[in-house]
Motif scaffolding. Structure first.
Motif, short mmCIF file in Angstrom:
data_model
loop_
_atom_site.label_atom_id
_atom_site.label_comp_id
_atom_site.label_asym_id
_atom_site.label_seq_id
_atom_site.Cartn_x
_atom_site.Cartn_y
_atom_site.Cartn_z
N ILE A 8 0.86 -1.18 0.00
CA ILE A 8 0.00 0.00 0.00
C ILE A 8 0.89 1.23 0.00
O ILE A 8 2.03 1.19 0.48
N ASP A 9 0.38 2.31 -0.54
CA ASP A 9 1.18 3.52 -0.57
C ASP A 9 1.25 4.14 0.82
O ASP A 9 0.49 3.78 1.72
N ASP A 11 0.47 7.09 2.07
CA ASP A 11 -0.69 7.82 2.58
C ASP A 11 -1.78 6.88 3.07
O ASP A 11 -2.41 7.11 4.10
N THR A 12 -1.99 5.78 2.33
CA THR A 12 -2.99 4.80 2.74
C THR A 12 -2.57 4.13 4.04
O THR A 12 -3.38 3.93 4.94
N LYS A 13 -1.29 3.78 4.15
CA LYS A 13 -0.78 3.17 5.38
C LYS A 13 -0.96 4.11 6.56
O LYS A 13 -1.39 3.70 7.64
N GLN A 15 -3.19 6.48 6.91
CA GLN A 15 -4.60 6.56 7.25
C GLN A 15 -5.05 5.30 8.00
O GLN A 15 -5.80 5.38 8.97
N LEU A 16 -4.60 4.13 7.56
CA LEU A 16 -4.93 2.89 8.26
C LEU A 16 -4.41 2.91 9.69
O LEU A 16 -5.10 2.50 10.62
N ASP A 19 -6.62 5.25 11.73
CA ASP A 19 -7.92 4.64 12.01
C ASP A 19 -7.79 3.55 13.07
O ASP A 19 -8.64 3.45 13.95
#
Length: 49
Positions: A8-9, A11-13, A15-16, A19
């Motif tokens: 995953i990129d 930014d996605t990491k 955000q995960l 969260d």
């Protein structure tokens, strides 16, 4: 124990991780729960694929 590699990129990491932290979880726990849900729920698998 088996290992699963997910790409995953950044930014996605990030955000995960945010969260997961907001829900008092680690990213590892969150991923294990998502994988378990995927493996045990046919309707989830149909929506992912």
């Amino acid at each position: 124990m088996n290992s699963i590699q997910v790409r995953i990129d950044y930014d996605t990491k990030l955000q995960l991780m945010r969260d997961a932290e907001a829900n008092k979880l680690t990213l590892s726990t969150l991923m294990r729960r998502l994988i378990n849900l995927y493996l045990t729920d046919e309707s989830v698998r149909q929506n992912v694929l």
